[in-house]
Enzyme design. Structure first.
Site, PDB file in Angstrom:
ATOM      1  N   ARG A 165      -0.588  -9.357  11.424  1.00 40.02           N
ATOM      2  CA  ARG A 165      -1.263  -8.397  10.527  1.00 40.02           C
ATOM      3  C   ARG A 165      -2.441  -7.710  11.221  1.00 40.02           C
ATOM      4  O   ARG A 165      -3.510  -7.497  10.628  1.00 40.02           O
ATOM      5  CB  ARG A 165      -1.748  -9.075   9.230  1.00 40.02           C
ATOM      6  CG  ARG A 165      -0.687  -9.767   8.448  1.00 40.02           C
ATOM      7  CD  ARG A 165       0.422  -8.847   7.929  1.00 40.02           C
ATOM      8  NE  ARG A 165       1.555  -9.669   7.559  1.00 40.02           N
ATOM      9  CZ  ARG A 165       2.576  -9.921   8.373  1.00 40.02           C
ATOM     10  NH1 ARG A 165       2.653  -9.355   9.574  1.00 40.02           N
ATOM     11  NH2 ARG A 165       3.564 -10.690   8.002  1.00 40.02           N
ATOM     12  N   SER A 242      -0.970  -8.891  -0.774  1.00 39.37           N
ATOM     13  CA  SER A 242      -1.912  -9.950  -0.388  1.00 39.37           C
ATOM     14  C   SER A 242      -3.255  -9.330  -0.043  1.00 39.37           C
ATOM     15  O   SER A 242      -3.315  -8.417   0.775  1.00 39.37           O
ATOM     16  CB  SER A 242      -1.394 -10.696   0.841  1.00 39.37           C
ATOM     17  OG  SER A 242      -0.114 -11.194   0.583  1.00 39.37           O
ATOM     18  N   GLU A 337      -7.434  -8.897   4.262  1.00 40.46           N
ATOM     19  CA  GLU A 337      -6.376  -8.116   4.919  1.00 40.46           C
ATOM     20  C   GLU A 337      -6.528  -6.623   4.640  1.00 40.46           C
ATOM     21  O   GLU A 337      -6.324  -5.791   5.526  1.00 40.46           O
ATOM     22  CB  GLU A 337      -5.008  -8.588   4.388  1.00 40.46           C
ATOM     23  CG  GLU A 337      -3.860  -7.734   4.878  1.00 40.46           C
ATOM     24  CD  GLU A 337      -2.515  -8.116   4.289  1.00 40.46           C
ATOM     25  OE1 GLU A 337      -2.187  -9.319   4.270  1.00 40.46           O
ATOM     26  OE2 GLU A 337      -1.783  -7.205   3.865  1.00 40.46           O
TER      27      GLU A 337
HETATM   28  C1  LIG Z   1       3.134  -5.058  -3.927  1.00 40.91           C
HETATM   29  C2  LIG Z   1       2.757  -5.039  -2.450  1.00 40.91           C
HETATM   30  C3  LIG Z   1       3.425  -5.874  -1.567  1.00 40.91           C
HETATM   31  C4  LIG Z   1       3.093  -5.862  -0.195  1.00 40.91           C
HETATM   32  N1  LIG Z   1       3.775  -6.689   0.653  1.00 40.91           N
HETATM   33  C5  LIG Z   1       3.502  -6.673   1.970  1.00 40.91           C
HETATM   34  C6  LIG Z   1       4.216  -7.521   2.882  1.00 40.91           C
HETATM   35  O1  LIG Z   1       5.108  -8.258   2.492  1.00 40.91           O
HETATM   36  N2  LIG Z   1       3.884  -7.481   4.195  1.00 40.91           N
HETATM   37  C7  LIG Z   1       2.904  -6.650   4.664  1.00 40.91           C
HETATM   38  O2  LIG Z   1       2.643  -6.656   5.890  1.00 40.91           O
HETATM   39  N3  LIG Z   1       2.214  -5.823   3.831  1.00 40.91           N
HETATM   40  C8  LIG Z   1       2.488  -5.821   2.511  1.00 40.91           C
HETATM   41  N4  LIG Z   1       1.785  -5.007   1.646  1.00 40.91           N
HETATM   42  C9  LIG Z   1       0.721  -4.155   2.165  1.00 40.91           C
HETATM   43  C10 LIG Z   1       1.174  -2.689   2.455  1.00 40.91           C
HETATM   44  O3  LIG Z   1       2.387  -2.422   1.866  1.00 40.91           O
HETATM   45  C11 LIG Z   1       1.285  -2.416   3.948  1.00 40.91           C
HETATM   46  O4  LIG Z   1       0.072  -2.692   4.596  1.00 40.91           O
HETATM   47  C12 LIG Z   1       1.683  -0.956   4.235  1.00 40.91           C
HETATM   48  O5  LIG Z   1       1.963  -0.795   5.607  1.00 40.91           O
HETATM   49  C13 LIG Z   1       0.598   0.042   3.849  1.00 40.91           C
HETATM   50  O6  LIG Z   1       1.152   1.329   3.941  1.00 40.91           O
HETATM   51  P1  LIG Z   1       0.446   2.575   3.265  1.00 40.91           P
HETATM   52  O7  LIG Z   1       1.186   3.790   3.668  1.00 40.91           O
HETATM   53  O8  LIG Z   1       0.297   2.335   1.818  1.00 40.91           O
HETATM   54  O9  LIG Z   1      -0.959   2.532   4.001  1.00 40.91           O
HETATM   55  P2  LIG Z   1      -2.391   2.800   3.352  1.00 40.91           P
HETATM   56  O10 LIG Z   1      -2.698   1.722   2.382  1.00 40.91           O
HETATM   57  O11 LIG Z   1      -2.483   4.202   2.871  1.00 40.91           O
HETATM   58  O12 LIG Z   1      -3.315   2.618   4.642  1.00 40.91           O
HETATM   59  C14 LIG Z   1      -3.489   1.345   5.204  1.00 40.91           C
HETATM   60  C15 LIG Z   1      -4.354   1.487   6.473  1.00 40.91           C
HETATM   61  O13 LIG Z   1      -3.627   2.169   7.485  1.00 40.91           O
HETATM   62  C16 LIG Z   1      -4.302   3.370   7.875  1.00 40.91           C
HETATM   63  N5  LIG Z   1      -3.245   4.372   8.076  1.00 40.91           N
HETATM   64  C17 LIG Z   1      -2.267   4.692   7.200  1.00 40.91           C
HETATM   65  N6  LIG Z   1      -1.441   5.603   7.756  1.00 40.91           N
HETATM   66  C18 LIG Z   1      -1.919   5.859   8.988  1.00 40.91           C
HETATM   67  C19 LIG Z   1      -1.506   6.731  10.059  1.00 40.91           C
HETATM   68  N7  LIG Z   1      -0.422   7.506   9.962  1.00 40.91           N
HETATM   69  N8  LIG Z   1      -2.249   6.747  11.196  1.00 40.91           N
HETATM   70  C20 LIG Z   1      -3.363   5.975  11.324  1.00 40.91           C
HETATM   71  N9  LIG Z   1      -3.791   5.131  10.361  1.00 40.91           N
HETATM   72  C21 LIG Z   1      -3.075   5.073   9.207  1.00 40.91           C
HETATM   73  C22 LIG Z   1      -5.243   3.705   6.727  1.00 40.91           C
HETATM   74  O14 LIG Z   1      -6.388   4.435   7.169  1.00 40.91           O
HETATM   75  C23 LIG Z   1      -5.627   2.321   6.235  1.00 40.91           C
HETATM   76  O15 LIG Z   1      -6.652   1.789   7.043  1.00 40.91           O
HETATM   77  C24 LIG Z   1       2.084  -5.004   0.275  1.00 40.91           C
HETATM   78  C25 LIG Z   1       1.396  -4.165  -0.638  1.00 40.91           C
HETATM   79  C26 LIG Z   1       1.753  -4.175  -1.992  1.00 40.91           C
HETATM   80  C27 LIG Z   1       1.035  -3.260  -2.944  1.00 40.91           C
END
Ligand SMILES: Cc1cc2nc3c(=O)[nH]c(=O)nc-3n(C[C@H](O)[C@H](O)[C@H](O)COP(=O)(O)OP(=O)(O)OC[C@H]3O[C@@H](n4cnc5c(N)ncnc54)[C@H](O)[C@@H]3O)c2cc1C
Length: 356
Positions: A165, A242, A337
């Site tokens: 992570r 998480s 996280e």
């Molecule tokens: C119900 C639920 C279940 C989940 N289960 C898991 C799981 O099983 N495993 C897991 O690892 N995660 C899990 N997550 C967390 C999440 O899904 C991941 O971290 C996912 O990758 C976030 O993607 P996002 O597009 O929503 O990013 P965001 O939440 O929009 O951004 C997350 C971070 O990444 C940065 N970022 C986003 N896009 C870019 C880009 N293109 N370039 C540079 N920086 C960027 C943002 O600035 C921020 O710091 C879960 C979340 C939820 C709500």
């Protein structure tokens, strides 16, 4: 659609928690070909936003420009003689769509990531993973804008320094990821299923393999039971998954906790970790426990969720309450996280992240 620039836009609806204030400037990128144009009007590296599923935006909002990655699309190469195929995907493409395409095309490597919300571009940030698969298993390279060098760069998976992570990108604003290349493998069968909860659903021994779609469906079944699929539950809908990382422990500690039936797992980066959810439960937080106004433990899984009346400030306070109680009860300091975005004035507790 062309790049859109707007001012004073509420960010809460762009996050899964539905919390936080406005972005002073919001830029929505739909086509990476237009990226260089907008760099000229952006003096500083922006705060990137995908689907907002791993962030807590401050109630004060974000003074820095926010760049929302909405660029979609993927290109599938031709499999080589060994059945290895390269898939190039735009950063704003949803991971769930990418996983679905991979399964439909008969490519293994992502089936256990079914149901994880968010964009493909965010997956390397914290080396997204679940149920025995991580982005580090398949990522070949990312194409990004480097705000320090002021040019496009290609970083190999090794240069991304993908760990549990975490990566070189975590809590850094140096790079905006624009597209990624994954290497998948032609296969009718999934990778070996290594998590007991998933093999139980499938009725197979640990290490068994099943058709790709069956593996993904079993993972979704396990995830839905925990409210870990967006939209699968109305009551625990406002979630970031998480909130805390499962902490790393040494082998002696792992043996002691294993004897207490704690979920202890080994990860590809060599770390052994105890489940943060288990530590939270052991510290007296039952399912559905209220923590502060509008923030409680989910009714399905030991993680924090938001209800009506919640604020980002309250959510952050709840994080600190859980952190301190777990430390008092188990001697283990959890780390957070999720990423804090925007302007925060409150003092930072140990274990809590710096705002991005
Ligand atoms: C119900 C639920 C279940 C989940 N289960 C898991 C799981 O099983 N495993 C897991 O690892 N995660 C899990 N997550 C967390 C999440 O899904 C991941 O971290 C996912 O990758 C976030 O993607 P996002 O597009 O929503 O990013 P965001 O939440 O929009 O951004 C997350 C971070 O990444 C940065 N970022 C986003 N896009 C870019 C880009 N293109 N370039 C540079 N920086 C960027 C943002 O600035 C921020 O710091 C879960 C979340 C939820 C709500």
């Amino acid at each position: 659609m062309r790049t859109r620039v707007s001012h004073g836009v509420p960010l809460a609806p762009m996050t899964t928690l539905g919390l936080g204030g406005p972005a002073s400037v919001l830029v929505e990128l739909h086509d990476s070909a237009e990226f260089v144009e907008l760099v000229g009007s952006c003096p500083d590296s922006p705060v990137c936003l995908g689907s907002g599923s791993n962030v807590l935006v401050s109630d004060l909002g974000c003074d820095s420009p926010v760049l929302r990655l909405c660029n979609q699309g993927l290109r599938i190469g031709t499999p080589d003689a060994d059945g290895r195929v390269l898939v190039e995907v735009q950063a704003g493409h949803l991971l769930t769509d990418l996983v679905e395409t991979a399964i439909a095309e008969g490519f293994s490597g992502m089936e256990m990531l079914a149901g994880i919300p968010g964009t493909a571009g965010a997956t390397p940030i914290q080396n997204v993973g679940a149920y025995g698969q991580e982005v580090s298993d398949t990522l070949v390279e990312v194409r990004a804008w480097d705000w320090v060098l002021g040019r496009h760069v290609t970083l190999s998976a090794r240069e991304c320094d993908l760990r549990h992570r975490s990566s070189v990108f975590k809590r850094s604003r140096r790079w905006t990821l624009l597209s990624l290349v994954f290497a998948l493998r032609r296969s009718e069968l999934s990778a070996p299923v290594t998590y007991g909860a998933v093999t139980d659903v499938l009725g197979i021994p640990v290490g068994g393999r099943v058709p790709l779609a069956e593996a993904a469906e079993a993972v979704l079944t396990v995830r839905r039971r925990k409210g870990m699929v967006l939209g699968c539950t109305e009551t625990d809908r406002r979630s970031v998954g998480s909130v805390f990382l499962s902490p790393e422990i040494d082998p002696a500690h792992a043996r002691r906790l294993g004897a207490r039936n704690a979920p202890v797992n080994s990860f590809p980066d060599g770390s052994t970790r105890v489940s943060a959810s288990w530590l939270i439960q052991q510290s007296g937080f039952g399912l559905n426990s209220p923590i502060v106004d509008g923030v409680r433990i989910s009714s399905l899984h030991p993680t924090l969720v938001a209800d009506a009346g919640a604020s980002a400030t309250a959510f952050r306070e709840a994080i600190e309450i859980v952190l301190q109680q777990v430390l008092r009860c188990t001697g283990v300091r959890l780390t957070v996280e999720i990423d804090l975005l925007g302007t925060w004035h409150t003092a930072r507790e140990p274990g809590a992240p710096e705002p991005v």
